[in-house]
Write a protein that holds these residues in place. Structure first.
Motif: not given
Length: 89
Positions: A13-32
């Motif tokens: 179940i944990a494997g199936a749930v981890s495959l069903w993830v939507a991409p975040a499309f977030a930018y993580l800049g160099p400051g972080a």
């Protein structure tokens, strides 16, 4: 054997749930990244300073105390003062 089947079902179940993830499309800049590196370095330096402050210096003082006899305040008062220089000359 029930416990083994339960563990296998949980992993599946944990494997199936981890495959069903939507991409975040977030930018993580160099400051972080720099902030994370700075926080990690501050944590490491803080641990080193805490080690020296709370452990090393008291142990070092204790070891030095055992090596030589410390001079007490009464012994300092009993020692003759060095002759002072005549100020009128």
């Amino acid at each position: 054997m029930k416990q083994g089947k339960l563990v296998a079902a949980c992993i599946t179940i944990a494997g199936a749930v981890s495959l069903w993830v939507a991409p975040a499309f977030a930018y993580l800049g160099p400051g972080a990244g720099l902030t994370a590196i700075g926080a990690l370095l501050a944590l490491i330096v803080g641990m080193i300073v805490a080690f020296f402050g709370f452990i090393w210096y008291p142990v070092k003082r204790f070891l030095r105390k055992g090596k030589g006899r410390s001079v007490s305040a009464s012994e300092l008062r009993e020692k003759p003062q060095s002759e002072s220089v005549d100020e009128s000359a």
